[in-house]
Scaffold this motif. Structure first.
Motif, PDB file in Angstrom:
ATOM      1  N   SER A  72       0.815  -1.216   0.000  1.00 18.39           N
ATOM      2  CA  SER A  72       0.000   0.000   0.000  1.00 18.39           C
ATOM      3  C   SER A  72       0.852   1.272   0.000  1.00 18.39           C
ATOM      4  CB  SER A  72      -0.946  -0.007   1.204  1.00 18.39           C
ATOM      5  OG  SER A  72      -1.916  -1.025   1.059  1.00 18.39           O
ATOM      6  N   PRO A  73       1.932   1.368   0.835  1.00 18.20           N
ATOM      7  CA  PRO A  73       2.761   2.592   0.762  1.00 18.20           C
ATOM      8  C   PRO A  73       3.555   2.691  -0.526  1.00 18.20           C
ATOM      9  CG  PRO A  73       3.060   1.440   2.854  1.00 18.20           C
ATOM     10  CD  PRO A  73       2.322   0.507   1.958  1.00 18.20           C
ATOM     11  N   VAL A  74       3.853   1.547  -1.182  1.00 24.60           N
ATOM     12  CA  VAL A  74       4.662   1.576  -2.403  1.00 24.60           C
ATOM     13  C   VAL A  74       3.840   2.053  -3.596  1.00 24.60           C
ATOM     14  CG1 VAL A  74       5.947   0.130  -4.042  1.00 24.60           C
ATOM     15  CG2 VAL A  74       6.238  -0.190  -1.588  1.00 24.60           C
ATOM     16  N   TYR A  75       2.560   1.714  -3.630  1.00 24.63           N
ATOM     17  CA  TYR A  75       1.718   2.024  -4.799  1.00 24.63           C
ATOM     18  C   TYR A  75       1.674   3.511  -5.153  1.00 24.63           C
ATOM     19  CZ  TYR A  75      -2.467   2.375  -7.716  1.00 24.63           C
ATOM     20  OH  TYR A  75      -3.336   2.671  -8.722  1.00 24.63           O
ATOM     21  N   PRO A  76       1.509   4.432  -4.174  1.00 26.23           N
ATOM     22  CA  PRO A  76       1.472   5.861  -4.549  1.00 26.23           C
ATOM     23  C   PRO A  76       2.779   6.366  -5.150  1.00 26.23           C
ATOM     24  CG  PRO A  76       0.544   5.513  -2.354  1.00 26.23           C
ATOM     25  CD  PRO A  76       1.208   4.239  -2.745  1.00 26.23           C
ATOM     26  N   LEU A  77       3.904   5.697  -4.845  1.00 20.44           N
ATOM     27  CA  LEU A  77       5.186   6.138  -5.397  1.00 20.44           C
ATOM     28  C   LEU A  77       5.269   5.883  -6.905  1.00 20.44           C
ATOM     29  CD1 LEU A  77       7.555   4.839  -2.581  1.00 20.44           C
ATOM     30  CD2 LEU A  77       6.567   7.116  -2.842  1.00 20.44           C
ATOM     31  N   ALA A  78       4.574   4.859  -7.379  1.00 23.59           N
ATOM     32  CA  ALA A  78       4.559   4.548  -8.818  1.00 23.59           C
ATOM     33  C   ALA A  78       3.150   4.085  -9.168  1.00 23.59           C
ATOM     34  CB  ALA A  78       5.581   3.466  -9.154  1.00 23.59           C
ATOM     35  N   PRO A  79       2.180   5.002  -9.256  1.00 25.37           N
ATOM     36  CA  PRO A  79       0.759   4.623  -9.392  1.00 25.37           C
ATOM     37  C   PRO A  79       0.415   3.971 -10.716  1.00 25.37           C
ATOM     38  CG  PRO A  79       1.041   7.003  -9.603  1.00 25.37           C
ATOM     39  CD  PRO A  79       2.370   6.458  -9.176  1.00 25.37           C
ATOM     40  N   LEU A  80       1.300   3.981 -11.692  1.00 25.60           N
ATOM     41  CA  LEU A  80       1.006   3.346 -12.978  1.00 25.60           C
ATOM     42  C   LEU A  80       1.245   1.838 -12.920  1.00 25.60           C
ATOM     43  CD1 LEU A  80       2.640   5.969 -15.377  1.00 25.60           C
ATOM     44  CD2 LEU A  80       0.249   5.760 -14.723  1.00 25.60           C
ATOM     45  N   ARG A  81       1.910   1.383 -11.866  1.00 27.94           N
ATOM     46  CA  ARG A  81       2.223  -0.047 -11.740  1.00 27.94           C
ATOM     47  C   ARG A  81       1.150  -0.747 -10.904  1.00 27.94           C
ATOM     48  NH1 ARG A  81       8.611   0.724 -10.019  1.00 27.94           N
ATOM     49  NH2 ARG A  81       9.187   2.083 -11.769  1.00 27.94           N
ATOM     50  N   ASN A  82       0.651  -1.868 -11.412  1.00 31.63           N
ATOM     51  CA  ASN A  82      -0.352  -2.673 -10.713  1.00 31.63           C
ATOM     52  C   ASN A  82       0.361  -3.834 -10.027  1.00 31.63           C
ATOM     53  OD1 ASN A  82      -2.656  -1.172 -11.689  1.00 31.63           O
ATOM     54  ND2 ASN A  82      -2.206  -2.050 -13.692  1.00 31.63           N
ATOM     55  N   TRP A  83       0.466  -3.776  -8.689  1.00 29.99           N
ATOM     56  CA  TRP A  83       1.243  -4.753  -7.921  1.00 29.99           C
ATOM     57  C   TRP A  83       0.381  -5.989  -7.606  1.00 29.99           C
ATOM     58  CZ3 TRP A  83       6.397  -4.097  -6.943  1.00 29.99           C
ATOM     59  CH2 TRP A  83       6.909  -2.816  -7.177  1.00 29.99           C
ATOM     60  N   ARG A  84       1.022  -7.156  -7.686  1.00 28.76           N
ATOM     61  CA  ARG A  84       0.373  -8.428  -7.366  1.00 28.76           C
ATOM     62  C   ARG A  84       1.359  -9.315  -6.580  1.00 28.76           C
ATOM     63  NH1 ARG A  84      -2.790  -5.431  -9.263  1.00 28.76           N
ATOM     64  NH2 ARG A  84      -4.132  -5.701 -11.115  1.00 28.76           N
ATOM     65  N   LEU A  85       0.853  -9.997  -5.551  1.00 34.32           N
ATOM     66  CA  LEU A  85       1.641 -11.000  -4.829  1.00 34.32           C
ATOM     67  C   LEU A  85       0.928 -12.334  -4.977  1.00 34.32           C
ATOM     68  CD1 LEU A  85       4.006 -11.776  -3.011  1.00 34.32           C
ATOM     69  CD2 LEU A  85       2.583 -11.204  -1.027  1.00 34.32           C
ATOM     70  N   TRP A  86       1.591 -13.302  -5.640  1.00 33.48           N
ATOM     71  CA  TRP A  86       1.007 -14.610  -5.933  1.00 33.48           C
ATOM     72  C   TRP A  86       1.700 -15.696  -5.103  1.00 33.48           C
ATOM     73  CZ3 TRP A  86      -2.898 -14.019  -9.515  1.00 33.48           C
ATOM     74  CH2 TRP A  86      -2.819 -12.912 -10.353  1.00 33.48           C
ATOM     75  N   LYS A  87       0.909 -16.661  -4.669  1.00 34.29           N
ATOM     76  CA  LYS A  87       1.514 -17.867  -4.108  1.00 34.29           C
ATOM     77  C   LYS A  87       2.019 -18.748  -5.252  1.00 34.29           C
ATOM     78  CE  LYS A  87       0.030 -20.027  -0.543  1.00 34.29           C
ATOM     79  NZ  LYS A  87      -0.741 -20.795   0.426  1.00 34.29           N
ATOM     80  N   ALA A  88       2.840 -19.739  -4.906  1.00 38.15           N
ATOM     81  CA  ALA A  88       3.416 -20.589  -5.936  1.00 38.15           C
ATOM     82  C   ALA A  88       2.342 -21.365  -6.698  1.00 38.15           C
ATOM     83  CB  ALA A  88       4.424 -21.564  -5.318  1.00 38.15           C
ATOM     84  N   PRO A 164       1.241  -0.965 -18.121  1.00 38.34           N
ATOM     85  CA  PRO A 164       0.812  -0.830 -19.525  1.00 38.34           C
ATOM     86  C   PRO A 164       1.910  -0.167 -20.349  1.00 38.34           C
ATOM     87  CG  PRO A 164      -0.931  -0.122 -18.030  1.00 38.34           C
ATOM     88  CD  PRO A 164       0.287  -0.340 -17.199  1.00 38.34           C
ATOM     89  N   LEU A 165       2.216  -0.755 -21.517  1.00 40.84           N
ATOM     90  CA  LEU A 165       3.296  -0.219 -22.341  1.00 40.84           C
ATOM     91  C   LEU A 165       2.986   1.179 -22.843  1.00 40.84           C
ATOM     92  CD1 LEU A 165       4.492  -3.324 -24.366  1.00 40.84           C
ATOM     93  CD2 LEU A 165       5.562  -2.225 -22.428  1.00 40.84           C
ATOM     94  N   SER A 166       1.694   1.530 -22.925  1.00 36.60           N
ATOM     95  CA  SER A 166       1.357   2.899 -23.317  1.00 36.60           C
ATOM     96  C   SER A 166       1.745   3.898 -22.233  1.00 36.60           C
ATOM     97  CB  SER A 166      -0.147   3.001 -23.597  1.00 36.60           C
ATOM     98  OG  SER A 166      -0.897   2.615 -22.451  1.00 36.60           O
ATOM     99  N   LYS A 167       2.036   3.400 -20.999  1.00 36.69           N
ATOM    100  CA  LYS A 167       2.453   4.261 -19.892  1.00 36.69           C
ATOM    101  C   LYS A 167       3.917   4.077 -19.546  1.00 36.69           C
ATOM    102  CE  LYS A 167      -1.815   5.669 -19.234  1.00 36.69           C
ATOM    103  NZ  LYS A 167      -2.204   7.066 -19.539  1.00 36.69           N
ATOM    104  N   LEU A 168       4.654   3.238 -20.300  1.00 34.01           N
ATOM    105  CA  LEU A 168       6.052   2.967 -19.980  1.00 34.01           C
ATOM    106  C   LEU A 168       6.901   4.232 -20.060  1.00 34.01           C
ATOM    107  CD1 LEU A 168       8.405   1.096 -19.369  1.00 34.01           C
ATOM    108  CD2 LEU A 168       8.521   0.509 -21.796  1.00 34.01           C
ATOM    109  N   GLY A 169       6.687   5.059 -21.090  1.00 34.11           N
ATOM    110  CA  GLY A 169       7.462   6.287 -21.219  1.00 34.11           C
ATOM    111  C   GLY A 169       7.230   7.226 -20.060  1.00 34.11           C
ATOM    112  N   GLU A 170       5.985   7.288 -19.569  1.00 34.32           N
ATOM    113  CA  GLU A 170       5.670   8.160 -18.436  1.00 34.32           C
ATOM    114  C   GLU A 170       6.278   7.637 -17.153  1.00 34.32           C
ATOM    115  OE1 GLU A 170       1.662   9.809 -16.109  1.00 34.32           O
ATOM    116  OE2 GLU A 170       1.505   8.818 -18.066  1.00 34.32           O
ATOM    117  N   ASP A 171       6.232   6.323 -16.928  1.00 31.81           N
ATOM    118  CA  ASP A 171       6.750   5.722 -15.698  1.00 31.81           C
ATOM    119  C   ASP A 171       8.269   5.810 -15.636  1.00 31.81           C
ATOM    120  OD1 ASP A 171       5.902   3.777 -13.328  1.00 31.81           O
ATOM    121  OD2 ASP A 171       7.754   2.995 -14.210  1.00 31.81           O
TER     122      ASP A 171
END
Length: 627
Positions: A72-88, A164-171
């Motif tokens: 949650s604290p990391v998301y505002p630092l790079a809001p264009l990235r959608n974070w996911r944590l998956w189990k194996a 999203p690759l359309s946001k890669l240049g912005e990120d």
């Protein structure tokens, strides 16, 4: 006079064409190098950020609440990235943003090649598809393995984000360096090559990964992002196939190469970003020559009009008009010979005055183009000055105490590096530090100076007030909290290993802030000094624990940055930590600290065998001298 104009224009065009192409190539190469280094630094920052997050006990716990407290604290630092944590097994543990149809997402992730690669312990980037509203967009997915808290050899899950690759240049910031509507040398916007639409005029900058996928990081919106959804096979069946094929054949760092595609002459430049990515810069010859052709057409038109009017005037007053015409011919010849400082007096009225004005403007424009090329020499001098300032930050004389030897070296990857080492003597004790600031270039060097000054200040207070060795962890915590509070929005961070050694007692106390574990060689064994602790500058209130180890005569402590073990050979093979351990164990125990450092440096250079250095290399050796 007609012959003089014609020959002068031909010579003028030939000279201007050669100089303009050379100047444009130099400008495009500098631009490509800047874009290349920014993307390379962004990619390294992503790796370091994911690696740092993967070391968090809350993430490794694989529990939703604890993991969400980190994401949650990391998301505002790079809001264009959608974070996911998956189990194996593909179960979604935690996420940021909105996730629709989670059961379908869990089925897809188990089939994802990047997810499967991370489960095998490999960090990777993978291009996949993402639903954005009513359309399908390409997504750059970064995957980091998460190792079990109870068994560090087992991968419990995968931490990833989808951009999203359309946001890669912005990120990544590349959109600010080379985005839409960029101006050419003439001040007129230069368009983008769109081969998929049959448009071959303009310039293009794209990335090609080793599988054959295309990414256009400096183009916003969806004009190019759909091309990244093409499989490598479909890319080679598209209009972009000739450029992809040429990019693979042109040797990197070989400068611009002239090629012909679809009857159009292009100049192509390839640069390796990383083992995964290759950057490609394209510009067609007509775009380069457009300014000089436009000026030449104006000059020819002015010359034709002036010649017609002058011919009529010569018939009436030959003697009065012949001298100004002759001066104009001489001026054109001087310009064609490269003398652009010619200036004709504009005191004549009518068409003759227009001719003089056209000649003066043409000379001025050509001189301006030449000065633009020469102006870049100032940038080189500024870089040299920055390098000199950075060298002053590196301690020149290492401490000398009875019973120990200390040696170190620092090899920056580019003109300005972001690693540093330091050493400080305090009575019968010595303090050692090796650190690595994320990214490269002037910005990282500035943050390096801030980190170094804060650490030096903290150690100085510690020595002056005669604090105990427990203050080492306090110094690191204070530096971390200061950087998070004052510079956290920059996403700049540093890893560091800092230690205090007392020769009389043989006790080594140390703290690690997300740094590579140093190696302690003792006889026929090597011990890794692991210590938990995140990188400085990322998490407020981070806890750093103090480690201890007893050193004996003949022991050698080797502290290094990741540039040593990540050094690549021409075959793209890393030097690796295992190879460094094997090298230490083959060295004779009587070798001095200088000899150990020089041998490691020599072996790493031999491994690279001329391959490009993509990261700073820093190493420090402390040896306990046998009595």
């Amino acid at each position: 006079m007609l012959i003089c104009f014609g020959v002068g224009n031909v010579v003028l065009y030939a000279i201007a064409k050669e100089r303009l192409i050379s100047s444009q190539q130099a400008m495009e190469q500098r631009r490509a190098l800047i874009l290349d280094r920014y993307f390379s630094a962004w990619e390294k920052d992503v790796r370091e950020m994911l690696r740092s997050l993967s070391l968090s006990p809350d993430i490794r716990s694989m529990t939703p609440a604890r993991a969400q407290s980190v994401l949650s604290p990391v998301y505002p630092l790079a809001p264009l990235r959608n974070w996911r944590l998956w189990k194996a097994d593909g179960s979604l543990i935690s996420h940021t943003g909105i996730v629709t149809n989670i059961p379908l997402q869990q089925i897809r992730i188990r089939q994802d090649l990047g997810f499967q690669g991370a489960l095998q312990g490999r960090f990777n980037f993978q291009i996949s598809a993402i639903q954005l509203g009513s359309r399908l967009d390409a997504c750059l997915q970064a995957n980091q393995p998460i190792y079990s808290l109870t068994n560090p050899a087992v991968v419990d899950g995968v931490l990833s984000f989808c951009l999203p690759l359309s946001k890669l240049g912005e990120d990544s910031g590349l959109l600010l360096l080379g985005g839409e509507g960029e101006l050419g040398q003439s001040g007129i916007p230069v368009g983008w090559i769109e081969a998929h639409k049959g448009k071959y005029a303009g310039r293009s900058f794209f990335l090609l990964n080793r599988h054959g996928n295309l990414v256009f990081p400096v183009n916003s919106g969806s004009r190019f992002s759909h091309l990244s959804l093409l499989t490598p096979k479909n890319v080679m069946a598209s209009p972009w196939a000739p450029f992809v094929d040429l990019a693979r054949k042109v040797p990197p760092y070989s400068g611009f190469r002239r090629v012909v595609v679809q009857g159009v002459t292009f100049y192509i430049l390839t640069l390796p970003v990383s083992p995964e990515w290759l950057s490609v810069t394209l510009i067609d010859q007509d775009t380069i020559l457009a300014p000089v052709r436009r000026n030449l057409r104006g000059l020819v038109l002015a010359q034709a009009i002036t010649l017609l009017v002058t011919s009529m005037a010569i018939a009436l007053a030959c003697g009065r008009v012949s001298r100004p015409i002759k001066n104009a011919g001489i001026a054109i010849k001087l310009i064609s010979d490269g003398n652009f400082d010619v200036h004709l007096p504009e005191r004549y009225p009518g068409e003759l005055g227009e001719l003089y004005t056209s000649i003066n403007e043409t000379g001025g424009r050509l001189k301006e183009l030449l000065n633009q090329a020469l102006a870049h020499a100032v940038t080189d001098q500024q870089l040299e000055t920055a390098k000199s300032i950075q060298r002053s930050f590196i301690v020149q004389a290492l401490p000398r105490l009875d019973g120990i030897e200390v040696s170190a070296f620092f090899d920056p990857a580019y003109e300005i590096g972001a690693d540093w080492y330091d050493a400080l003597a305090d009575g019968d004790s010595v303090y050692l530090a090796v650190a690595d600031v994320c990214d490269k270039g002037v910005a990282s060097a500035l943050f390096m100076s801030v980190f170094r000054t804060l650490v030096r200040y903290g150690l100085g207070n510690m020595v002056e007030q005669q604090h105990s060795e427990q203050s080492l962890a306090k110094v690191v915590s204070l530096v971390n909290d200061y950087m998070v509070a004052n510079h956290g929005d920059t996403l700049m961070f540093a890893t560091m290993f800092i230690a205090r050694f007392c020769p009389s007692s043989g006790r080594l106390s140390y703290v690690s802030a997300g740094h590579e574990a140093p190696l302690l060689r003792r006889g026929s064994q090597c011990q890794r000094l692991d210590a938990p602790g995140p990188a400085m500058g990322l998490f407020p209130g981070a806890v750093y624990k103090l480690g201890h180890v007893q050193l004996e005569p003949g022991d050698a402590l080797v502290v290094f940055s990741d540039g040593i073990i990540d050094a690549r050979s021409p075959a793209d093979e890393s030097f690796t930590l295992d190879r460094l351990e094997d090298l230490l164990l083959t060295m004779a125990e009587h070798l001095t600290a200088d000899q150990i450092a020089n041998e490691i440096r020599s072996r790493v250079k031999a491994h690279m065998n001329g391959a490009s250095q993509f990261d700073d290399m820093t190493l420090m050796v402390m040896r306990v001298v046998p009595t």
